[in-house]
Design a protein around this motif. Structure first.
Motif, PDB file in Angstrom:
ATOM      1  N   SER A 158     -11.840   6.647  11.888  1.00  0.00           N
ATOM      2  CA  SER A 158     -12.204   6.085  10.588  1.00  0.00           C
ATOM      3  C   SER A 158     -12.195   7.157   9.509  1.00  0.00           C
ATOM      4  CB  SER A 158     -13.581   5.421  10.674  1.00  0.00           C
ATOM      5  OG  SER A 158     -13.581   4.358  11.604  1.00  0.00           O
ATOM      6  N   ARG A 159     -12.718   8.337   9.819  1.00  0.00           N
ATOM      7  CA  ARG A 159     -12.717   9.419   8.832  1.00  0.00           C
ATOM      8  C   ARG A 159     -11.286   9.814   8.476  1.00  0.00           C
ATOM      9  NH1 ARG A 159     -16.952  11.419  12.139  1.00  0.00           N
ATOM     10  NH2 ARG A 159     -15.483  12.827  13.180  1.00  0.00           N
ATOM     11  N   ALA A 160     -10.431   9.889   9.491  1.00  0.00           N
ATOM     12  CA  ALA A 160      -9.051  10.310   9.253  1.00  0.00           C
ATOM     13  C   ALA A 160      -8.290   9.277   8.424  1.00  0.00           C
ATOM     14  CB  ALA A 160      -8.344  10.550  10.581  1.00  0.00           C
ATOM     15  N   VAL A 161      -8.474   7.995   8.734  1.00  0.00           N
ATOM     16  CA  VAL A 161      -7.799   6.954   7.956  1.00  0.00           C
ATOM     17  C   VAL A 161      -8.327   6.934   6.528  1.00  0.00           C
ATOM     18  CG1 VAL A 161      -7.404   4.477   7.720  1.00  0.00           C
ATOM     19  CG2 VAL A 161      -7.251   5.552   9.966  1.00  0.00           C
ATOM     20  N   ALA A 162      -9.638   7.106   6.364  1.00  0.00           N
ATOM     21  CA  ALA A 162     -10.206   7.158   5.017  1.00  0.00           C
ATOM     22  C   ALA A 162      -9.603   8.313   4.220  1.00  0.00           C
ATOM     23  CB  ALA A 162     -11.726   7.296   5.089  1.00  0.00           C
ATOM     24  N   ALA A 163      -9.417   9.461   4.886  1.00  0.00           N
ATOM     25  CA  ALA A 163      -8.834  10.609   4.203  1.00  0.00           C
ATOM     26  C   ALA A 163      -7.371  10.379   3.846  1.00  0.00           C
ATOM     27  CB  ALA A 163      -8.971  11.849   5.080  1.00  0.00           C
ATOM     28  N   SER A 164      -6.684   9.570   4.650  1.00  0.00           N
ATOM     29  CA  SER A 164      -5.255   9.312   4.427  1.00  0.00           C
ATOM     30  C   SER A 164      -4.991   8.044   3.637  1.00  0.00           C
ATOM     31  CB  SER A 164      -4.534   9.208   5.786  1.00  0.00           C
ATOM     32  OG  SER A 164      -4.678  10.386   6.531  1.00  0.00           O
ATOM     33  N   TYR A 165      -6.061   7.339   3.278  1.00  0.00           N
ATOM     34  CA  TYR A 165      -5.910   6.033   2.644  1.00  0.00           C
ATOM     35  C   TYR A 165      -4.983   6.082   1.442  1.00  0.00           C
ATOM     36  CZ  TYR A 165      -7.087   2.361  -0.667  1.00  0.00           C
ATOM     37  OH  TYR A 165      -7.013   1.371  -1.597  1.00  0.00           O
ATOM     38  N   ARG A 166      -5.212   7.044   0.550  1.00  0.00           N
ATOM     39  CA  ARG A 166      -4.403   7.119  -0.666  1.00  0.00           C
ATOM     40  C   ARG A 166      -2.941   7.384  -0.348  1.00  0.00           C
ATOM     41  NH1 ARG A 166      -5.564   4.653  -4.853  1.00  0.00           N
ATOM     42  NH2 ARG A 166      -7.671   5.510  -4.801  1.00  0.00           N
ATOM     43  N   ALA A 167      -2.677   8.168   0.691  1.00  0.00           N
ATOM     44  CA  ALA A 167      -1.285   8.458   1.064  1.00  0.00           C
ATOM     45  C   ALA A 167      -0.588   7.187   1.547  1.00  0.00           C
ATOM     46  CB  ALA A 167      -1.241   9.534   2.139  1.00  0.00           C
ATOM     47  N   TYR A 168      -1.283   6.377   2.331  1.00  0.00           N
ATOM     48  CA  TYR A 168      -0.688   5.119   2.782  1.00  0.00           C
ATOM     49  C   TYR A 168      -0.467   4.170   1.609  1.00  0.00           C
ATOM     50  CZ  TYR A 168      -1.338   6.369   7.686  1.00  0.00           C
ATOM     51  OH  TYR A 168      -1.261   6.989   8.907  1.00  0.00           O
ATOM     52  N   GLU A 169      -1.441   4.112   0.716  1.00  0.00           N
ATOM     53  CA  GLU A 169      -1.293   3.252  -0.452  1.00  0.00           C
ATOM     54  C   GLU A 169      -0.100   3.703  -1.296  1.00  0.00           C
ATOM     55  OE1 GLU A 169      -4.506   1.258  -3.336  1.00  0.00           O
ATOM     56  OE2 GLU A 169      -4.329   3.429  -3.609  1.00  0.00           O
ATOM     57  N   ASP A 170       0.014   5.002  -1.502  1.00  0.00           N
ATOM     58  CA  ASP A 170       1.139   5.534  -2.275  1.00  0.00           C
ATOM     59  C   ASP A 170       2.473   5.280  -1.574  1.00  0.00           C
ATOM     60  OD1 ASP A 170      -0.623   6.413  -4.196  1.00  0.00           O
ATOM     61  OD2 ASP A 170      -0.612   8.506  -3.534  1.00  0.00           O
ATOM     62  N   ALA A 171       2.431   5.218  -0.236  1.00  0.00           N
ATOM     63  CA  ALA A 171       3.652   4.939   0.532  1.00  0.00           C
ATOM     64  C   ALA A 171       4.063   3.475   0.453  1.00  0.00           C
ATOM     65  CB  ALA A 171       3.454   5.337   1.990  1.00  0.00           C
ATOM     66  N   GLY A 172       3.207   2.622  -0.112  1.00  0.00           N
ATOM     67  CA  GLY A 172       3.543   1.213  -0.269  1.00  0.00           C
ATOM     68  C   GLY A 172       2.964   0.295   0.781  1.00  0.00           C
ATOM     69  N   VAL A 173       2.059   0.800   1.618  1.00  0.00           N
ATOM     70  CA  VAL A 173       1.422  -0.037   2.635  1.00  0.00           C
ATOM     71  C   VAL A 173       0.409  -0.962   1.958  1.00  0.00           C
ATOM     72  CG1 VAL A 173      -0.080  -0.018   4.675  1.00  0.00           C
ATOM     73  CG2 VAL A 173       1.758   1.674   4.437  1.00  0.00           C
ATOM     74  N   THR A 174       0.465  -2.246   2.279  1.00  0.00           N
ATOM     75  CA  THR A 174      -0.491  -3.207   1.721  1.00  0.00           C
ATOM     76  C   THR A 174      -1.487  -3.726   2.763  1.00  0.00           C
ATOM     77  OG1 THR A 174       1.027  -5.073   2.075  1.00  0.00           O
ATOM     78  CG2 THR A 174       1.144  -3.941  -0.058  1.00  0.00           C
ATOM     79  N   TRP A 175      -1.162  -3.529   4.034  1.00  0.00           N
ATOM     80  CA  TRP A 175      -2.056  -3.923   5.127  1.00  0.00           C
ATOM     81  C   TRP A 175      -2.111  -2.786   6.140  1.00  0.00           C
ATOM     82  CZ3 TRP A 175      -4.648  -8.619   6.243  1.00  0.00           C
ATOM     83  CH2 TRP A 175      -4.440  -9.653   5.319  1.00  0.00           C
TER      84      TRP A 175
END
Length: 305
Positions: free
Chosen positions: A259-276
């Motif tokens: 959970s900590r790692a995904v939270a830290a990477s959240y913005r990178a996934y969002e910037d990559a275009g992930v919506t789910w």
């Protein structure tokens, strides 16, 4: 960004022991209460023993199990992640999807793919060699019967004349169709035929098994998503939804580290275009599952909103 919970595929083989005194309805309620937006099921009706021994998994029938989950919840979307279209007639697949969409009050997302497990195609009497062509033809065939009107199609693969399928789905035009897979063909289908894309993060070694291109980091994911979205824009179509299992899943079963790692990477996934973001816990029992998804939900549900 929204959260999809994949039912733990490893739980299916030992389901009676895993679920204990609970049932799948309780699973659905727990997922909804933890703040997830959807729950999903995979499909492998009759996998071969060699594939299972090499890390493969069993599954419930996705439409039966998702119907059970939908009946126990009120807002949670239900997803096939993914149904292999070539395992059945598209008109049977359309009937299952329309029935589930109708009975869930319009909460189905239909994830489909061409499939890759040749032995399972053979066991089902399905055409492995033509699986891609059959999927291309299946999507417009399903959409034709979802209209609820008498169908008159001269399609060479799935012709249909003077047939009607009711009741139809609740969602206008039918449930959203998302395409699974990394191949160029999967990307083309997502762009031209569907509403979403479900690429897979995978190493070169895994790519040799699935026979689809590797996708080893967020930069590669972002490049791929940008490519399909650019093609959608060129065609004048709305952007695709993009669902992805985060690379941080390798940290499970440590849900706090994950959970900590995904939270830290959240913005990178969002910037990559992930919506789910799709998350599959590795919980070894219903009791552990309850605790795991509460912790993941607490860490991520508010963040993604």
């Amino acid at each position: 960004m929204r959260l999809n919970l994949m039912f733990p595929m490893r739980a299916v083989k030992h389901y009676d022991r895993w679920i204990g005194d609970g049932d799948l309805a309780e699973v659905g309620r727990l997922v909804e209460q933890a703040g997830f937006d959807a729950v999903s099921m995979s499909e492998h009706p009759v996998p071969d023993d060699t594939w299972l021994a090499g890390g493969g998994h069993h599954s419930f029938d996705p439409f039966v199990s998702l119907s059970f989950l939908a009946a126990a919840t009120t807002r949670l979307r239900v997803m096939t992640y993914v149904a292999v279209a070539g395992y059945r007639s598209p008109y049977l697949l359309a009937k299952s999807a329309a029935s589930l969409d109708r009975l869930s009050a319009g909460r189905l997302t239909l994830g489909v793919a061409a499939g890759y497990l040749k032995t399972e195609f053979a066991a089902l009497g399905a055409d492995f060699a033509q699986r891609g062509r059959l999927l291309d033809a299946a999507i417009p065939a399903m959409r034709a019967v979802w209209t609820g009107r008498s169908v008159d199609r001269d399609d060479p693969t799935f012709p249909l004349h003077g047939h009607t399928s009711l009741p139809g789905p609740v969602q206008a035009g039918g449930p959203p169709i998302w395409i699974g897979g990394n191949s160029n063909a999967a990307r083309r289908r997502a762009v031209t035929l569907a509403d979403g894309w479900m690429p897979m993060g995978q190493s070169v070694a895994v790519a040799k098994i699935t026979k689809t291109p590797p996708m080893e980091d967020v930069a590669a994911l972002a490049e791929a998503v940008r490519g399909v979205q650019d093609r959608r824009a060129e065609a004048g179509a709305a952007p695709l939804d993009v669902s992805f299992v985060p690379y941080e899943a390798e940290l499970l079963p440590d849900v706090d580290a994950f959970s900590r790692a995904v939270a830290a990477s959240y913005r990178a996934y969002e910037d990559a275009g992930v919506t789910w973001i799709t998350i599959e816990p590795t919980s070894r029992s219903l009791a552990a599952f309850r605790e795991d998804i509460e912790r993941i939900g607490t860490a991520l549900a508010a963040l993604v909103r």
